[in-house]
Design an enzyme around this catalytic site. Sequence first.
Site, PDB file in Angstrom:
ATOM      1  N   PHE A 163     -66.408  -3.453  -6.291  1.00 40.82           N
ATOM      2  CA  PHE A 163     -65.612  -3.306  -5.070  1.00 40.82           C
ATOM      3  C   PHE A 163     -64.272  -2.692  -5.462  1.00 40.82           C
ATOM      4  O   PHE A 163     -63.484  -3.306  -6.184  1.00 40.82           O
ATOM      5  CB  PHE A 163     -65.366  -4.638  -4.359  1.00 40.82           C
ATOM      6  CG  PHE A 163     -64.574  -4.453  -3.084  1.00 40.82           C
ATOM      7  CD1 PHE A 163     -65.224  -4.127  -1.905  1.00 40.82           C
ATOM      8  CD2 PHE A 163     -63.192  -4.547  -3.082  1.00 40.82           C
ATOM      9  CE1 PHE A 163     -64.501  -3.912  -0.732  1.00 40.82           C
ATOM     10  CE2 PHE A 163     -62.471  -4.343  -1.916  1.00 40.82           C
ATOM     11  CZ  PHE A 163     -63.121  -4.020  -0.742  1.00 40.82           C
ATOM     12  N   ASP A 248     -59.636  -1.316 -13.092  1.00 44.53           N
ATOM     13  CA  ASP A 248     -59.150  -1.684 -11.761  1.00 44.53           C
ATOM     14  C   ASP A 248     -58.670  -3.128 -11.825  1.00 44.53           C
ATOM     15  O   ASP A 248     -59.453  -4.071 -11.736  1.00 44.53           O
ATOM     16  CB  ASP A 248     -60.278  -1.532 -10.739  1.00 44.53           C
ATOM     17  CG  ASP A 248     -59.839  -1.889  -9.327  1.00 44.53           C
ATOM     18  OD1 ASP A 248     -58.800  -2.567  -9.167  1.00 44.53           O
ATOM     19  OD2 ASP A 248     -60.557  -1.522  -8.366  1.00 44.53           O
ATOM     20  N   LYS A 277     -51.891  -4.824  -4.684  1.00 39.30           N
ATOM     21  CA  LYS A 277     -51.798  -6.180  -4.168  1.00 39.30           C
ATOM     22  C   LYS A 277     -50.523  -6.894  -4.608  1.00 39.30           C
ATOM     23  O   LYS A 277     -49.478  -6.717  -4.000  1.00 39.30           O
ATOM     24  CB  LYS A 277     -53.058  -6.976  -4.526  1.00 39.30           C
ATOM     25  CG  LYS A 277     -54.306  -6.427  -3.826  1.00 39.30           C
ATOM     26  CD  LYS A 277     -55.457  -7.377  -3.862  1.00 39.30           C
ATOM     27  CE  LYS A 277     -56.709  -6.765  -3.244  1.00 39.30           C
ATOM     28  NZ  LYS A 277     -56.588  -6.481  -1.803  1.00 39.30           N
TER      29      LYS A 277
END
Length: 425
Positions: A163, A248, A277
Site C-alpha cells: 500500500f 516507503d 504523515k
Amino acid sequence: MTRHDTLHPTEVVDARTAPAAPSDDATGVDPAYTEHLAHNYHPLPVVVSHGEGAWVTDVDGRRYLDCLAAYSAVNFGHGHPVLVAAAREQLDRITLTSRAFHNDRLGPFAAELAALAGKDMVLPMNTGAEAVESGIKVARAWGYRVKGVAPERAEIVVMDGNFHGRTTTIISFSNDPEARADFGPYTPGFVSVPYGDADAMAAAITPDTVAVLVEPIQGEAGIVVPPADFLPRVRSITRDANVLLIADEIQSGLGRTGATFQCDNVGVVPDLYLLGKALGGGIVPVSAVVGDADVLGVLRPGEHGSTFGGNPLAAAVGLAVVRMLATGEPQARARELGAVLRVGLESLVGRGVLRTRGAGLWVGVDIDPSLATGRRVCELLAGRGVLVKDTHGSTIRFAPPIVATEHDLRFAVDQLAAVLDELRA
C-alpha cells in the site's frame, strides 16, 4: 511474480460484486456530518471535535483513547505544544510563497531533515502519495540518465500486498481490489513479487529494473513484518545489480517503530526514503523524498513541482518535528511503550487473539474470525472508549501516539480483553 501492466482487475477480484457498505445513517451519526461527503471512506460512528495528547473528544463530550493516531500522522499526539507553537509563530509571518521564490523556513528544514536521514538532498511535497509518485519519477529518470536504461523501458519491482497510496499510477501496482477495480487503464512498468521473498525479488530484476520499492513493514496489509534478513538481502542484491532501493517509511518512519526509520532497526540504508504523515506533526500535510545528490540530483528545473510543496508553514512544522526526532527521545519512548503494549496484547493470545506482530508502537492483532470481523471489534472498542482501525478481515492495528502513557496502553488492552470476553460469551 505479477506484471501489473498486463493485469486486468477481473483477474484479481471484481469489487463490484462485494456487498455495499452500510450508510452512515444506519450508525446513528447525524447526517449533517456525512450527507455531502463522497463515500470513499467507511468511518466508525464517532464525530471528533477536540484532541489533546493521546485522547480525543467527540461532539457529545465522550473521550476516546486514539490508538490509530491518524495512521501514524499524529505520532507526537494531538496539539503537541512545541509543534503548535511553531505553526502559530509561522502563521503570523507567511504561509505560502510557492517555489517560484525561496523562503526562510525551507532551507533549514531541508538541511536538518537530510542530516537526520544521513543524506544530501530533500524533495519536499505534501502527501505521502505525492512522495511515492515523486520517488517513482526520480527512479525512472535515474534509470535513463545514469544507469542507461533504454527509453520507456524502466521497470520497478514492488511487493504483493503493498500500500503506497491511491493515485492512478500507484493503484496500477496494487493487488487490493478495493483500491484497484474500475479505475483502469493502468500504468505499466511495475513487477510484483511476494513480500518477504528476497529470492523472488532477485529473480524479478532485469537490465531494465531501476528500483525496488518496499515498505519495511507493510502497514495496510496488517502490520506485516518480513523475515529479519529480508531487507538486508534486498539491499545487498539491489546494490550488486545497480538498482535503487526505495523505502516507503511514510507510516513506519519518524519514531513509530522505536527508531527514526524502521530501516534503522534492520541495519539498512536505502537510496531514497519516502516520508510523510508524522513529518507534518498532525498539523499540516508534509511529505518528502530524501536521498543523495547522485540520485535526487537527476531532477532538473521544471520537471517536477508542487505549489504547496515546501511552503513556509509546512517547513516550520516539519523543522520542529525533525528537531524533536534529533534528540532521540521519541524513538526511545516508542521502544519502551511498545514493549508494554506488545506484552499486554500477547497476553490475549488464546483468548480471542490468534497472533500479534509489529515493532515499537505499531502492532497488528489477528482476531479469531469465528468471533467477529475486525470492523466489529473496532466498533465495540469505540463503545468502550478506544479507537482503532481494522485492516483486512479480522485484523486490527494499534498505533497510539508516542505521548501515550503506560496507563493508557493498559487501558486499551483491558478494553480489548473485555470485548473479546463479550464476544466469546
